[in-house]
Scaffold this motif. Structure first.
Motif, PDB file in Angstrom:
ATOM      1  N   LEU A 129      30.771  40.617  56.874  1.00 26.68           N
ATOM      2  CA  LEU A 129      30.923  39.628  57.936  1.00 26.68           C
ATOM      3  C   LEU A 129      30.760  40.229  59.329  1.00 26.68           C
ATOM      4  N   ALA A 130      30.432  41.523  59.387  1.00 23.52           N
ATOM      5  CA  ALA A 130      30.318  42.208  60.677  1.00 23.52           C
ATOM      6  C   ALA A 130      28.964  41.942  61.334  1.00 23.52           C
ATOM      7  N   ASP A 131      28.853  42.353  62.583  1.00 23.09           N
ATOM      8  CA  ASP A 131      27.612  42.198  63.346  1.00 23.09           C
ATOM      9  C   ASP A 131      26.587  43.225  62.866  1.00 23.09           C
ATOM     10  N   PRO A 132      25.420  42.787  62.386  1.00 14.22           N
ATOM     11  CA  PRO A 132      24.386  43.719  61.920  1.00 14.22           C
ATOM     12  C   PRO A 132      23.921  44.698  62.994  1.00 14.22           C
ATOM     13  N   GLU A 133      24.113  44.320  64.256  1.00 13.15           N
ATOM     14  CA  GLU A 133      23.714  45.197  65.356  1.00 13.15           C
ATOM     15  C   GLU A 133      24.692  46.356  65.545  1.00 13.15           C
ATOM     16  N   SER A 135      26.772  47.597  62.826  1.00 14.83           N
ATOM     17  CA  SER A 135      27.148  48.239  61.565  1.00 14.83           C
ATOM     18  C   SER A 135      25.928  48.391  60.665  1.00 14.83           C
ATOM     19  N   TYR A 136      25.680  49.619  60.206  1.00 20.18           N
ATOM     20  CA  TYR A 136      24.571  49.858  59.280  1.00 20.18           C
ATOM     21  C   TYR A 136      24.783  49.081  57.991  1.00 20.18           C
ATOM     22  N   THR A 137      26.017  49.073  57.506  1.00 22.89           N
ATOM     23  CA  THR A 137      26.323  48.349  56.276  1.00 22.89           C
ATOM     24  C   THR A 137      26.050  46.859  56.440  1.00 22.89           C
ATOM     25  N   ALA A 138      26.492  46.300  57.562  1.00 22.46           N
ATOM     26  CA  ALA A 138      26.249  44.881  57.828  1.00 22.46           C
ATOM     27  C   ALA A 138      24.757  44.590  57.913  1.00 22.46           C
ATOM     28  N   SER A 139      23.994  45.531  58.479  1.00 21.78           N
ATOM     29  CA  SER A 139      22.545  45.327  58.580  1.00 21.78           C
ATOM     30  C   SER A 139      21.886  45.325  57.209  1.00 21.78           C
TER      31      SER A 139
END
Length: 205
Positions: A129-133, A135-139
């Motif tokens: 649910l994090a910001d892809p910008e 967090s690598y994982t979120a991306s």
């Protein structure tokens, strides 16, 4: 006979003078979270509500963990030891268990290395649910299953190449990358790592 009746009959209440020690353990990671004490009423309430309840020796009353903080312990199972004088209580902790804000009251204890896998899984679930910008994982989650699968494949090849080259340090590094991306893939597919472990256990048997 109910679970409470069965346990209540087996516990050596005279030996523990009416208060049985209850070691609380994270059912997923195996981390020991705290030690509390239960009387018969606390045990009954724990089993009835499926939220761990103790008997407070200082306040001389029942208290359900998290009744003020909201950091409750959801009951997953209770096991009585061979001497009938100690309980092992498996839980799903909601929030930190320790009143100091730590996950465990034994915060200084060095946990087994494999416990970190469960902790990492929890972090990966949050990063969905994090910001892809940021967090690598979120991306990775944002780019979808295809990209994550590509990374798993790439890291698998890197592991094999490191092993073929007998490069121990690189093998450790690439294996870490592979395991991380595999955990991301499992999280994306909503497959628990415990399911993989259960499969291995079944094959072993």
């Amino acid at each position: 006979m109910s679970q409470f009746e069965e346990l209540n009959q087996k516990i050596n209440w005279d030996k523990v003078e009416g208060l049985i020690p209850a070691v609380v353990q994270n059912d997923h990671s195996g981390q020991v979270l705290m030690l509390g004490y239960m009387n018969s009423d606390a045990l009954a309430k724990t089993l009835d509500t499926e939220q761990v309840t103790f008997f407070s020796r200082t306040k001389q009353r029942l208290w359900t963990k998290g009744e003020t903080s909201g950091n409750v312990l959801k009951l997953k199972g209770i096991t009585l030891d061979c001497d009938q004088d100690t309980l092992l209580v498996a839980v799903d902790p909601i929030g930190p268990t320790c009143h100091l804000g730590n996950q465990s009251c034994f915060d200084g204890h060095q946990e087994p290395k494999l416990t970190f896998i469960a902790q990492l899984q929890a972090v990966l679930a949050e990063r969905k649910l994090a910001d892809p910008e940021e967090s690598y994982t979120a991306s990775l989650f944002a780019r979808g299953t295809k990209r994550i699968c590509q990374k798993v494949g790439e890291e698998g090849v890197e592991v094999a190449l490191a092993a073929m080259a007998n490069d121990r340090e690189e093998l450790v590094n690439e294996s870490s990358d592979l395991l991380y991306h595999l955990l991301v893939l499992l999280e994306k597919q909503e497959v628990g790592f415990d399911e993989v472990v259960a499969c291995l256990q079944a094959r072993h048997k």
